[in-house]
Scaffold this active site. Sequence first.
Site, PDB file in Angstrom:
ATOM      1  N   TYR A 120      -9.145   5.401   9.486  1.00 52.74           N
ATOM      2  CA  TYR A 120     -10.101   5.554   8.390  1.00 52.74           C
ATOM      3  C   TYR A 120     -11.541   5.757   8.858  1.00 52.74           C
ATOM      4  O   TYR A 120     -12.395   6.098   8.044  1.00 52.74           O
ATOM      5  CB  TYR A 120      -9.973   4.379   7.423  1.00 52.74           C
ATOM      6  CG  TYR A 120      -8.642   4.404   6.720  1.00 52.74           C
ATOM      7  CD1 TYR A 120      -8.365   5.365   5.761  1.00 52.74           C
ATOM      8  CD2 TYR A 120      -7.625   3.507   7.066  1.00 52.74           C
ATOM      9  CE1 TYR A 120      -7.123   5.434   5.146  1.00 52.74           C
ATOM     10  CE2 TYR A 120      -6.379   3.559   6.454  1.00 52.74           C
ATOM     11  CZ  TYR A 120      -6.140   4.525   5.496  1.00 52.74           C
ATOM     12  OH  TYR A 120      -4.905   4.597   4.893  1.00 52.74           O
TER      13      TYR A 120
ATOM     14  N   GLU B 125      -9.410  -3.398  -6.111  1.00 52.35           N
ATOM     15  CA  GLU B 125      -9.304  -3.218  -4.661  1.00 52.35           C
ATOM     16  C   GLU B 125      -9.460  -4.560  -3.946  1.00 52.35           C
ATOM     17  O   GLU B 125      -8.710  -4.870  -3.020  1.00 52.35           O
ATOM     18  CB  GLU B 125     -10.371  -2.239  -4.163  1.00 52.35           C
ATOM     19  CG  GLU B 125     -10.040  -0.779  -4.359  1.00 52.35           C
ATOM     20  CD  GLU B 125      -9.000  -0.277  -3.365  1.00 52.35           C
ATOM     21  OE1 GLU B 125      -8.529  -1.071  -2.521  1.00 52.35           O
ATOM     22  OE2 GLU B 125      -8.657   0.909  -3.432  1.00 52.35           O
TER      23      GLU B 125
ATOM     24  N   TYR C  20     -12.384   3.154   1.665  1.00 51.87           N
ATOM     25  CA  TYR C  20     -11.699   3.036   2.955  1.00 51.87           C
ATOM     26  C   TYR C  20     -12.504   3.708   4.066  1.00 51.87           C
ATOM     27  O   TYR C  20     -12.511   3.241   5.208  1.00 51.87           O
ATOM     28  CB  TYR C  20     -10.290   3.636   2.866  1.00 51.87           C
ATOM     29  CG  TYR C  20      -9.236   2.656   2.400  1.00 51.87           C
ATOM     30  CD1 TYR C  20      -9.479   1.791   1.338  1.00 51.87           C
ATOM     31  CD2 TYR C  20      -7.997   2.596   3.015  1.00 51.87           C
ATOM     32  CE1 TYR C  20      -8.520   0.895   0.901  1.00 51.87           C
ATOM     33  CE2 TYR C  20      -7.022   1.697   2.590  1.00 51.87           C
ATOM     34  CZ  TYR C  20      -7.282   0.850   1.528  1.00 51.87           C
ATOM     35  OH  TYR C  20      -6.324  -0.052   1.109  1.00 51.87           O
TER      36      TYR C  20
ATOM     37  N   CYS D 109     -11.019   3.604  -3.825  1.00 51.30           N
ATOM     38  CA  CYS D 109     -10.033   3.684  -2.750  1.00 51.30           C
ATOM     39  C   CYS D 109     -10.391   4.814  -1.794  1.00 51.30           C
ATOM     40  O   CYS D 109     -10.496   4.614  -0.583  1.00 51.30           O
ATOM     41  CB  CYS D 109      -8.640   3.908  -3.330  1.00 51.30           C
ATOM     42  SG  CYS D 109      -7.361   4.118  -2.066  1.00 51.30           S
TER      43      CYS D 109
ATOM     44  N   ASP E 292       0.826  -1.201   0.000  1.00 48.12           N
ATOM     45  CA  ASP E 292       0.000   0.000   0.000  1.00 48.12           C
ATOM     46  C   ASP E 292       0.863   1.254   0.000  1.00 48.12           C
ATOM     47  O   ASP E 292       0.469   2.290  -0.549  1.00 48.12           O
ATOM     48  CB  ASP E 292      -0.944  -0.001   1.205  1.00 48.12           C
ATOM     49  CG  ASP E 292      -2.143   0.909   1.006  1.00 48.12           C
ATOM     50  OD1 ASP E 292      -2.741   0.861  -0.093  1.00 48.12           O
ATOM     51  OD2 ASP E 292      -2.488   1.659   1.930  1.00 48.12           O
TER      52      ASP E 292
END
Length: 220
Positions: free
Chosen positions: A166, A209, A139, A135, A44
């Site tokens: 997040y 993802e 998240y 993304c 990541d």
Amino acid sequence: MKLYDRLVEACADDWRAYVEHPFVEMMATGKLPEAAFRHYLVQDYLFLIQFARAYALAAYKGRTMEEMRYGLDGLHAILDGEMALHVKYCAGWGLTPADLEAAEEDMPTTAYTRFVLDWGVRGDLLDLHVALAPCMIGYAVIGRRLASIPGALAASNPDAPWIAEYSAEGYQQVAASTIDHLDALSGGEMGEARFGQIVRIFRQASRLEAAFWQMGLDRA
């Protein structure tokens, strides 16, 4: 109806497979193998390097000062904000930022980031931001849901800091801003053919993802 909501509705199965992936569910319970999380986090970090380039591209392709600043703000948030969490985590494993940058990209990392950059180069700003949206928004969706699960934010859960990051108001606002920005770029109504095109972008990004989560589990 927000463009984001229409996209999620059109890609419901792929979106659910992403935001409810087994990797994510195990983070909430603290049962995710450390090897899986570590591989994910290193990848990541490399992923975010390419996403920073995507936001730099968004700034370059901005048609107004506001659109240019939006890209610049995203670039700043990645380079000076989100990547710091990865560095902090990885320091606990004895990994330095130099170690992270020297790591080799796994195939799902390359596939996803180049997909986004490709749409950024050949498409318009809406194409690029739709490719980024799973993304940026996903998240926040995951973080908010996991934070509501009893024990997910407990100190005993090694993945609690990720969930806290997040689910926090700061990142939730980032996601909300992304949703609003998609509407602004779309200009309201769009034809069936154009909507079908961005659905395909959003669906593929969501699938990529999910593949990113699976990459971590495959290394466990």
